[in-house]
Design an enzyme around this catalytic site. Structure first.
Site, mmCIF file in Angstrom:
data_model
loop_
_atom_site.group_PDB
_atom_site.id
_atom_site.type_symbol
_atom_site.label_atom_id
_atom_site.label_comp_id
_atom_site.label_asym_id
_atom_site.label_seq_id
_atom_site.Cartn_x
_atom_site.Cartn_y
_atom_site.Cartn_z
ATOM 1 N N LYS A 122 8.394 118.148 8.525
ATOM 2 C CA LYS A 122 7.841 118.238 7.173
ATOM 3 C C LYS A 122 6.633 119.180 7.157
ATOM 4 O O LYS A 122 6.525 120.074 6.335
ATOM 5 C CB LYS A 122 7.455 116.841 6.694
ATOM 6 C CG LYS A 122 6.851 116.799 5.312
ATOM 7 C CD LYS A 122 6.594 115.369 4.875
ATOM 8 C CE LYS A 122 5.770 115.378 3.589
ATOM 9 N NZ LYS A 122 5.435 114.039 3.110
ATOM 10 N N GLU A 178 4.512 117.895 19.130
ATOM 11 C CA GLU A 178 5.715 117.682 19.953
ATOM 12 C C GLU A 178 6.844 118.619 19.497
ATOM 13 O O GLU A 178 7.519 119.262 20.303
ATOM 14 C CB GLU A 178 6.198 116.235 19.836
ATOM 15 C CG GLU A 178 5.256 115.211 20.427
ATOM 16 C CD GLU A 178 4.318 114.614 19.393
ATOM 17 O OE1 GLU A 178 3.876 115.350 18.478
ATOM 18 O OE2 GLU A 178 4.020 113.420 19.504
ATOM 19 N N GLY A 200 7.951 111.198 5.371
ATOM 20 C CA GLY A 200 8.783 111.470 6.544
ATOM 21 C C GLY A 200 9.809 110.370 6.791
ATOM 22 O O GLY A 200 10.985 110.631 7.036
ATOM 23 N N ARG A 201 9.359 109.111 6.727
ATOM 24 C CA ARG A 201 10.271 107.993 7.050
ATOM 25 C C ARG A 201 11.221 107.670 5.908
ATOM 26 O O ARG A 201 12.027 106.750 6.021
ATOM 27 C CB ARG A 201 9.458 106.767 7.481
ATOM 28 C CG ARG A 201 8.360 106.352 6.511
ATOM 29 C CD ARG A 201 7.388 105.357 7.137
ATOM 30 N NE ARG A 201 6.256 105.055 6.265
ATOM 31 C CZ ARG A 201 5.137 105.738 6.199
ATOM 32 N NH1 ARG A 201 4.984 106.831 6.950
ATOM 33 N NH2 ARG A 201 4.160 105.382 5.393
ATOM 34 N N GLU A 220 5.458 101.726 10.085
ATOM 35 C CA GLU A 220 4.557 102.812 9.669
ATOM 36 C C GLU A 220 4.184 102.626 8.197
ATOM 37 O O GLU A 220 3.129 103.066 7.753
ATOM 38 C CB GLU A 220 5.202 104.186 9.908
ATOM 39 C CG GLU A 220 4.170 105.285 10.112
ATOM 40 C CD GLU A 220 4.765 106.646 10.488
ATOM 41 O OE1 GLU A 220 5.501 107.220 9.673
ATOM 42 O OE2 GLU A 220 4.464 107.143 11.588
ATOM 43 N N HIS A 222 23.008 88.387 25.749
ATOM 44 C CA HIS A 222 22.932 88.174 27.195
ATOM 45 C C HIS A 222 21.579 88.617 27.740
ATOM 46 O O HIS A 222 21.434 88.836 28.941
ATOM 47 C CB HIS A 222 24.089 88.911 27.880
ATOM 48 C CG HIS A 222 25.414 88.391 27.400
ATOM 49 N ND1 HIS A 222 26.047 87.318 27.962
ATOM 50 C CD2 HIS A 222 26.181 88.760 26.338
ATOM 51 C CE1 HIS A 222 27.161 87.060 27.306
ATOM 52 N NE2 HIS A 222 27.268 87.927 26.305
ATOM 53 N N LYS A 282 -3.724 111.566 17.818
ATOM 54 C CA LYS A 282 -3.418 113.006 17.819
ATOM 55 C C LYS A 282 -4.669 113.812 18.152
ATOM 56 O O LYS A 282 -4.638 114.755 18.940
ATOM 57 C CB LYS A 282 -2.898 113.445 16.449
ATOM 58 C CG LYS A 282 -1.508 112.956 16.112
ATOM 59 C CD LYS A 282 -1.060 113.542 14.771
ATOM 60 C CE LYS A 282 0.238 112.939 14.293
ATOM 61 N NZ LYS A 282 0.624 113.338 12.951
HETATM 62 O O1 F6P Z 1 2.807 111.095 13.285
HETATM 63 C C1 F6P Z 1 3.514 110.414 12.333
HETATM 64 C C2 F6P Z 1 4.323 111.352 11.480
HETATM 65 O O2 F6P Z 1 3.505 111.993 10.593
HETATM 66 C C3 F6P Z 1 5.443 110.622 10.770
HETATM 67 O O3 F6P Z 1 5.025 109.991 9.627
HETATM 68 C C4 F6P Z 1 6.412 111.730 10.563
HETATM 69 O O4 F6P Z 1 7.686 111.244 10.236
HETATM 70 C C5 F6P Z 1 6.351 112.400 11.915
HETATM 71 O O5 F6P Z 1 4.985 112.341 12.272
HETATM 72 C C6 F6P Z 1 6.841 113.822 11.972
HETATM 73 O O6 F6P Z 1 6.156 114.646 11.096
HETATM 74 P P1 F6P Z 1 6.697 116.079 10.725
HETATM 75 O O7 F6P Z 1 8.005 115.911 10.044
HETATM 76 O O8 F6P Z 1 5.662 116.681 9.830
HETATM 77 O O9 F6P Z 1 6.850 116.869 12.000
#
Ligand code: F6P
Length: 543
Positions: free
Chosen positions: A205, A211, A265-266, A351, A382, A506
Site C-alpha cells: 500500500k 521488508e 491493509g488488512r 491489528e 492430536h 520499525k
Molecule cells: O506494519 C503493519 C502494516 O502497516 C500493516 O497494517 C500492513 O498490512 C502491512 O504493514 C504492509 O503494509 P504495506 O502494504 O504498506 O507494505
C-alpha cells in the site's frame, strides 16, 4: 464514549457474575427451540450460535449494548464514507471495493465506485493476458510463476485465498508468496525458477515497507542478473497507492494497479492487492468472490441486530472477552484449503482491536481484543485440543466446515470427507456437553481414572457451515469476520482502522540495523540487554 457507563454494560456485568451457572446442557434441555432460534442463515453460510453460553437475557443485554453504542449508525457511517478512522483522518470504505457497477459511494463528495471498477477491469485484462500466455517476458516466453512480494495485509489475504481456492486455479500458472525479510523466504520461492517465466507482483500500500522493498530489490537483482535491466518492464508489476515510489523503484506506472488510502491493509484482499489471486483463479471467479462479500455487507447493513450474524458474533466475543475474561479464541477450519485462514484472521482481528485506548484517547478500563489462533482440523485434535477439552481455561472456538470436499474425486474421497465432518461435529459436541463423572463411572471402575477421564464440557463454540468452499463462500466468510471485528471495535469504542502499535519496532529496527553493520564499534545507548544482544551478534558476525 465510555461504553462501561451504559445501563446494558452494568446489566451484563451482573450476568457475568453467574457465568458458571450458564450451563449448556441445561440451556439445551430447557429450550427445545434454541437451535432453530440461534441458527442464522447469511447467503450460503449457516451460522450455529446455539452452543454459546448465553441466555436469552444475556443476548437481550448484548443487543441493548449494541444499540446504546450506536452500532447500526456507526456501520452506516462507515459505508457512507465518513472519516471514521479519526487518528489517520481517513474514510474506511473496503465495502466500496465490492460495490456493484452503477452504484454510488461518496468519499469527500466524489463517487469512488467508477474508479474501483476501472481498476478491476484493468486487473482483469492483465490477468487474462497472463493466463492466456499473451503477456510474455523478456525472452518471449509466457509466465508460469507469479511471485507476490508483500507483507501483512499485502500478503495474508492473497495467500490465504490462493490456498483456499486451490480447486479454482489456472492449470499452467502457480503463485508463490514472499513476505518475510528472512532471505530464505525469497530463496525458497525463486530457487527452482526460470527468470524468463517469472512475474513479480510487488504489493505494498505504502511502497515504503522495509521488508517488501528489500525483497523486491533482491528479486530485481536475481532477475536482471540473467535477463538484463530491461527485463524489469515485463517481469515486474506493482500494486500500491504510491505511484511516486513505484516509479522510483523502476516499475512503469502503466504496470501499476492502484487503490486508495481508504482501504486498510488488512481489509484489502478484494482490492488490487488481490491481483495475484485474480491471475490464479481468473477475473470471473474473483468477481464471484466480490459478490460473496457484497451479500454479507447487505446482511450487515439491513438485518436487525437480533438476527444479524456478524453483529451477534461480535457481541458474543465481547461477552466472553470483556465480561467473562476469556483471553483467546480458536479458529478451527475443518478444511485443509483454509490452512492460512487463522493467520489471516490474526491480522484482521488483532491489528484492528489490539488497542488499549479508545477513540477519545482515554485508556480502557476493560479487556479488548482477544488472542486469535488456530489450525485446521483434524490435525489440531492430536495436539492442542487436549487443552480445549480439559485445560483450566475456557477457550471459545469457531468451527468452519463444508458440505462438499474441495479436492478432486478419488477412490475413497467420500470416506475422507465424511470422517472430516464427523470429527468436526464430534469436537463441538464434546466441548459443549462433555462427559460427566457419573457417565465415565458407568464404564470405569477406578475413581482416579474417572477423575482424569471426565470432560467438564460447557465450552462454547460457533459452527459455520456452507455447501462448498467456492469463491463466493470465501468472500462471504471474510466479510462475516470483517464485520464481526467491526462490531467489537464499536462496542469497545476503539478505532479499529489504525495500527500505531507497529511503529515503535520499525523505528528501533532502523536504528539497530545501522549498529549491527557499522564497521566502527558503535556507541550503543539502548538498555543493557539490547546492547549486549547487539554486541553478541556483531561478534558472531566477526564485526
Ligand atoms: O506494519 C503493519 C502494516 O502497516 C500493516 O497494517 C500492513 O498490512 C502491512 O504493514 C504492509 O503494509 P504495506 O502494504 O504498506 O507494505
Amino acid at each position: 464514549m465510555d461504553p462501561s457507563l451504559t445501563d446494558s454494560w452494568r446489566a451484563l456485568q451482573g450476568h457475568a457474575a453467574s457465568f458458571d451457572d450458564l450451563d449448556l446442557r441445561r440451556l439445551f434441555d430447557d429450550d427445545p427451540g434454541r437451535v432453530d432460534r440461534m441458527t442464522l442463515t447469511v447467503a450460503d453460510l449457516t451460522v450455529d450460535l446455539s452452543k454459546h453460553r448465553v441466555s436469552a437475557a444475556v443476548l437481550d443485554d448484548l443487543i441493548a449494548l449494541a444499540n446504546e453504542v450506536g452500532l447500526a449508525d456507526r456501520f452506516a457511517a462507515m459505508i457512507a464514507g465518513e472519516r471514521i478512522n479519526s487518528t489517520e483522518d481517513r474514510a474506511v470504505l473496503h465495502t466500496a471495493l465490492r460495490a456493484p457497477v452503477g452504484s454510488e459511494v461518496l468519499e469527500d463528495g466524489e463517487n469512488v465506485v467508477p474508479a474501483v471498477h476501472e481498476v478491476l477491469s484493468r486487473m482483469g485484462a492483465f490477468a487474462d493476458r497472463v493466463r492466456s500466455g499473451d503477456w510474455v517476458g523478456a525472452t518471449g516466453a509466457p509466465i508460469e510463476t507469479v511471485i507476490n512480494i508483500g507483507i501483512g495485509g499485502s500478503d495474508l489475504g492473497p495467500v490465504m485465498a490462493y490456498e483456499a481456492l486451490a480447486a479454482f486455479r489456472h492449470e499452467r500458472i502457480r503463485c508463490r508468496f514472499v513476505s518475510n525479510v528472512d532471505g530464505s523466504d525469497l530463496i525458497a520461492a525463486v530457487g527452482d525458477l526460470d527468470p524468463a517465466t517469472t512475474l513479480f507482483v510487488i504489493s505494498s500500500k505504502t511502497f515504503t515497507t522495509q521488508e517488501t522493498l528489500t525483497n523486491a530489490r533482491s528479486a530485481r537483482a536475481w532477475l536482471t542478473a540473467s535477463l538484463g535491466a530491461d527485463a524489469v518492464a515485463t517481469h515486474f508489476v506493482a500494486v500500491s497507492t504510491n505511484a511516486a515510489e513505484v516509479a522510483a523503484f523502476g516499475i512503469d506506472t502503466d504496470n501499476m494497479f492502484g487503490f486508495w488510502d481508504w482501504v486498510g491493509g488488512r481489509y484489502s484482499m478484494d482490492s488490487a492487492i488481490g491481483l495475484s489471486l485474480m491471475i490464479a483463479i481468473g477475473p470471473d471467479a474473483f468477481d464471484e468472490m466480490l459478490a460473496g462479500f457484497r451479500a454479507v455487507d447487505k446482511h450487515m447493513a439491513a438485518t436487525p441486530i437480533a438476527e444479524n450474524a456478524p453483529a451477534l458474533l461480535g457481541l458474543i466475543e465481547v461477552w466472553y472477552r470483556t465480561f467473562c475474561d476469556l483471553p483467546s479464541r480458536a479458529v478451527l477450519p475443518y478444511s485443509r484449503a483454509l490452512h492460512r485462514f487463522p493467520a489471516y484472521l490474526q491480522q484482521l482481528d488483532m491489528e484492528s482491536n489490539g488497542k488499549r485506548v479508545r477513540i477519545d484517547g482515554e485508556p480502557v478500563n476493560y479487556e479488548t481484543g482477544p488472542v486469535i489462533w488456530g489450525e485446521p482440523g483434524t490435525n489440531g485434535q492430536h495436539s492442542f485440543h487436549q487443552l480445549l477439552h480439559q485445560g483450566s481455561t475456557v477457550i471459545p472456538a469457531d468451527f468452519i466446515v463444508f458440505g462438499a470436499p474441495d479436492h478432486a474425486e478419488f477412490e475413497g474421497a467420500d470416506t475422507h470427507h465424511d470422517l472430516l465432518v464427523a470429527n468436526c461435529f464430534a469436537q463441538s459436541q464434546a466441548l459443549a456437553f462433555g462427559r460427566t463423572a457419573e457417565e465415565v463411572a458407568e464404564t470405569e471402575a477406578d475413581p482416579l481414572l474417572v477423575s482424569h477421564r471426565t470432560f467438564p464440557g460447557n465450552r462454547p463454540s460457533t459452527t459455520i457451515m456452507a455447501p462448498a468452499l467456492t469463491p463466493s463462500v470465501l468472500g462471504q466468510l471474510v466479510a462475516l469476520y470483517e464485520h464481526q471485528v467491526f462490531t467489537q471495535g464499536v462496542v469497545w469504542g476503539l478505532n479499529s482502522f489504525d495500527q500505531w502499535g507497529v511503529e515503535l519496532g520499525k523505528v528501533l529496527a532502523s536504528a539497530i540495523v545501522g549498529e549491527l553493520t557499522n564497521t566502527d564499534t558503535p556507541d550503543l545507548r539502548h538498555d543493557a540487554s539490547t546492547n549486549a544482544l547487539i554486541e553478541r551478534y556483531r561478534s558472531m558476525r566477526g564485526r
